[in-house]
Design a protein around this motif. Structure first.
Motif, PDB file in Angstrom:
ATOM      1  N   LEU A  76       8.043  12.462   1.493  1.00  0.00           N
ATOM      2  CA  LEU A  76       7.047  12.703   2.547  1.00  0.00           C
ATOM      3  C   LEU A  76       6.203  11.461   2.805  1.00  0.00           C
ATOM      4  O   LEU A  76       5.939  11.108   3.959  1.00  0.00           O
ATOM      5  N   VAL A  77       5.766  10.795   1.731  1.00  0.00           N
ATOM      6  CA  VAL A  77       4.986   9.563   1.892  1.00  0.00           C
ATOM      7  C   VAL A  77       5.799   8.528   2.668  1.00  0.00           C
ATOM      8  O   VAL A  77       5.291   7.877   3.586  1.00  0.00           O
ATOM      9  N   THR A  78       7.064   8.394   2.302  1.00  0.00           N
ATOM     10  CA  THR A  78       7.933   7.415   2.958  1.00  0.00           C
ATOM     11  C   THR A  78       8.194   7.789   4.417  1.00  0.00           C
ATOM     12  O   THR A  78       8.217   6.918   5.297  1.00  0.00           O
ATOM     13  N   TYR A  79       8.371   9.078   4.679  1.00  0.00           N
ATOM     14  CA  TYR A  79       8.696   9.542   6.033  1.00  0.00           C
ATOM     15  C   TYR A  79       7.632   9.133   7.047  1.00  0.00           C
ATOM     16  O   TYR A  79       7.950   8.738   8.167  1.00  0.00           O
ATOM     17  N   PHE A  80       6.370   9.222   6.657  1.00  0.00           N
ATOM     18  CA  PHE A  80       5.290   8.927   7.589  1.00  0.00           C
ATOM     19  C   PHE A  80       5.100   7.424   7.816  1.00  0.00           C
ATOM     20  O   PHE A  80       4.446   7.021   8.782  1.00  0.00           O
ATOM     21  N   ALA A  81       5.644   6.585   6.947  1.00  0.00           N
ATOM     22  CA  ALA A  81       5.488   5.135   7.102  1.00  0.00           C
ATOM     23  C   ALA A  81       6.788   4.442   7.470  1.00  0.00           C
ATOM     24  O   ALA A  81       6.821   3.597   8.375  1.00  0.00           O
ATOM     25  N   PHE A  82       7.871   4.799   6.778  1.00  0.00           N
ATOM     26  CA  PHE A  82       9.173   4.174   7.009  1.00  0.00           C
ATOM     27  C   PHE A  82      10.258   5.257   7.016  1.00  0.00           C
ATOM     28  O   PHE A  82      11.008   5.391   6.041  1.00  0.00           O
ATOM     29  N   PRO A  83      10.315   6.067   8.085  1.00  0.00           N
ATOM     30  CA  PRO A  83      11.238   7.211   8.117  1.00  0.00           C
ATOM     31  C   PRO A  83      12.696   6.843   7.904  1.00  0.00           C
ATOM     32  O   PRO A  83      13.479   7.651   7.407  1.00  0.00           O
ATOM     33  N   GLN A  84      13.076   5.633   8.248  1.00  0.00           N
ATOM     34  CA  GLN A  84      14.466   5.212   8.094  1.00  0.00           C
ATOM     35  C   GLN A  84      14.870   5.051   6.638  1.00  0.00           C
ATOM     36  O   GLN A  84      16.068   4.960   6.316  1.00  0.00           O
ATOM     37  N   SER A  85      13.890   5.027   5.732  1.00  0.00           N
ATOM     38  CA  SER A  85      14.177   4.773   4.316  1.00  0.00           C
ATOM     39  C   SER A  85      14.136   6.027   3.452  1.00  0.00           C
ATOM     40  O   SER A  85      14.280   5.937   2.225  1.00  0.00           O
ATOM     41  N   ALA A  88       9.140  -3.970  -0.386  1.00  0.00           N
ATOM     42  CA  ALA A  88      10.202  -4.635   0.358  1.00  0.00           C
ATOM     43  C   ALA A  88      11.562  -4.116  -0.056  1.00  0.00           C
ATOM     44  O   ALA A  88      12.475  -3.921   0.767  1.00  0.00           O
ATOM     45  N   ALA A  89      11.741  -3.858  -1.351  1.00  0.00           N
ATOM     46  CA  ALA A  89      13.015  -3.351  -1.849  1.00  0.00           C
ATOM     47  C   ALA A  89      13.272  -1.924  -1.380  1.00  0.00           C
ATOM     48  O   ALA A  89      14.394  -1.571  -0.993  1.00  0.00           O
ATOM     49  N   LEU A  90      12.227  -1.092  -1.394  1.00  0.00           N
ATOM     50  CA  LEU A  90      12.371   0.305  -1.023  1.00  0.00           C
ATOM     51  C   LEU A  90      12.586   0.499   0.467  1.00  0.00           C
ATOM     52  O   LEU A  90      13.446   1.273   0.898  1.00  0.00           O
ATOM     53  N   PHE A  91      11.773  -0.201   1.243  1.00  0.00           N
ATOM     54  CA  PHE A  91      11.722   0.087   2.673  1.00  0.00           C
ATOM     55  C   PHE A  91      12.492  -0.911   3.531  1.00  0.00           C
ATOM     56  O   PHE A  91      12.503  -0.823   4.756  1.00  0.00           O
ATOM     57  N   GLY A  92      13.098  -1.913   2.899  1.00  0.00           N
ATOM     58  CA  GLY A  92      13.932  -2.858   3.630  1.00  0.00           C
ATOM     59  C   GLY A  92      13.170  -3.700   4.621  1.00  0.00           C
ATOM     60  O   GLY A  92      13.670  -3.992   5.713  1.00  0.00           O
ATOM     61  N   VAL A  93      11.930  -4.120   4.261  1.00  0.00           N
ATOM     62  CA  VAL A  93      11.144  -4.944   5.178  1.00  0.00           C
ATOM     63  C   VAL A  93      10.837  -6.293   4.554  1.00  0.00           C
ATOM     64  O   VAL A  93      11.053  -6.514   3.374  1.00  0.00           O
ATOM     65  N   LEU A 121       0.835  -1.205   0.000  1.00  0.00           N
ATOM     66  CA  LEU A 121       0.000   0.000   0.000  1.00  0.00           C
ATOM     67  C   LEU A 121       0.869   1.253   0.000  1.00  0.00           C
ATOM     68  O   LEU A 121       0.656   2.175  -0.797  1.00  0.00           O
ATOM     69  N   VAL A 122       1.859   1.282   0.875  1.00  0.00           N
ATOM     70  CA  VAL A 122       2.758   2.444   0.940  1.00  0.00           C
ATOM     71  C   VAL A 122       3.547   2.590  -0.357  1.00  0.00           C
ATOM     72  O   VAL A 122       3.729   3.700  -0.867  1.00  0.00           O
TER      73      VAL A 122
END
Length: 277
Positions: A185-194, A272-277, A130-131
Motif C-alpha cells: 500500500l505504501v508503495t502503491y501511493f508513491a510508485f505504483p509500478q513497483s 532506488a533499488a526497490l522503486f527503480g528510480v 522517505l518512501v
C-alpha cells in the motif's frame, strides 16, 4: 495500573512524533536520530551482557568505536562509517582471540554500529529515501501489531517456546501477510509500478523483523533481564522497541548492496533499488 498505561501511551506518542518528524525531514535530522539509536543500543547491549561492569577496557574501546561511527553517520560519510565499523569489529574480535573478552563484545559492536548506518542509509536525503523508510516502517509495524492480534485470536502451535513462549505460528503468518499488504500500500501511493516487485521484499523484511524480535528475547533470557533498560517510561528500553526494525534494516541494507552488485555499479539506496528510480 491505569497511571502506567497513560505513561506508556504518552511516551509512545512522543516517540512516534519524534521519529516521524525526523523521517520527514531526513538529512542531518534523521542521521542524528540514527546515530543516537545506535549509541543507545550499544549502551543497553553493554549493560545487558555485563561488558560495562565485567570488561571495562573492552567496553571503553567499544564506546570509542561507536562514537566514531556515530560521527561518521551524522557527517554522511557512508564509506567511512562502514570502514570504522569493520575496523572496530576486527579489534573486538582480536580482543576475544587474545584474551578472555566475551564474544558478546564484537557482536554488540556490529549490532549497534550497523543499526545507525543501515537506518541512515535507507532514509538518505531525498523523497525516494522517505518512501523507502516509510515502507520499512510499515512492514515492521504491521508485522508487530498483526502478529500479536492474530496470535491472540487464533493461537495454535508456539513459534519458539523456549525463547518467547507467547509467539505462535499463526501470529507469525498473520504478521507476514499484513506486512506484505502494508508495504504494498505504501508503495502503491508513491510508485505504483513497483508494487509487484516490493511484495517479496516485504515478505523477507517481515521474516527478518520477527527474527530480530526473537533474537532480543533470546539475549534477555540468556542474561536474565526483563527489559533492555528503563530509558523509555512505560516501554523499557530502545532495544525493546526497535528489535524487529533493527533486523529488517539489516536485511534492507544487505538487499540494497546485493542489487548494486547485480547491476555492477556503486552502492545504491534501498529506495532506488526497490522503486527503480
Amino acid at each position: 495500573m491505569q497511571q502506567e498505561l497513560k505513561l506508556r501511551i504518552l511516551s509512545g506518542v512522543i516517540l512516534a512524533v519524534i521519529v516521524l518528524l525526523a523521517t520527514w525531514y531526513g538529512g542531518v535530522a534523521f542521521s542524528l536520530l540514527s546515530a543516537l539509536i545506535g549509541l543507545l543500543i550499544y549502551y543497553e547491549w553493554s549493560t545487558i551482557t555485563r561488558l560495562a561492569t565485567e570488561q571495562p577496557v573492552a567496553n571503553a574501546i567499544g564506546w570509542v568505536g561507536q562514537v566514531a561511527i556515530a560521527v561518521a553517520v551524522v557527517a554522511g560519510t557512508f564509506r567511512y562509517s562502514l570502514l570504522l565499523l569493520s575496523l572496530f569489529f576486527l579489534v573486538a574480535v582480536g580482543f576475544v582471540l587474545v584474551s578472555k573478552t566475551s564474544r558478546w563484545f564484537p557482536t554488540g559492536m556490529m549490532y549497534a554500529g550497523l543499526t545507525g548506518i543501515a537506518l541512515s542509509s535507507i532514509r538518505g536525503a531525498d523523497s525516494v529515501g522517505l518512501v523507502a523508510m516509510l515502507f520499512v516502517f510499515a512492514v515492521v509495524w504491521a508485522t508487530d501489531i498483526l502478529a500479536y492480534f492474530v496470535g491472540r485470536a487464533i493461537g495454535g502451535p508456539k513459534l519458539a517456546p523456549k525463547i518467547s513462549p507467547g509467539k505462535t505460528w499463526s501470529g507469525a503468518i498473520g504478521g507476514v501477510v499484513s506486512a506484505v499488504i502494508a508495504g504494498s500500500l505504501v508503495t502503491y501511493f508513491a510508485f505504483p509500478q513497483s508494487v509487484v516487485f516490493v511484495a517479496p521484499i516485504a515478505f523477507i523484511l517481515s521474516i527478518c523483523s520477527q527474527a530480530g524480535d526473537l533474537f532480543e528475547s533470546f539475549i534477555k533470557r540468556r542474561f536474565g533481564v526483563k527489559d533492555s533498560s528503563r530509558l523509555i517510561p512505560g516501554h523499557g528500553g530502545i532495544m525493546d522497541r526497535v528489535d524487529g526494525l533493527i533486523f529488517a534494516c539489516f536485511a534492507a541494507f544487505l538487499l540494497a548492496g546485493l542489487f548494486s552488485l547485480i547491476k555492477g555499479g556503486e552502492m545504491t539506496s534501498l529506495g532506488a533499488a526497490l522503486f527503480g528510480v
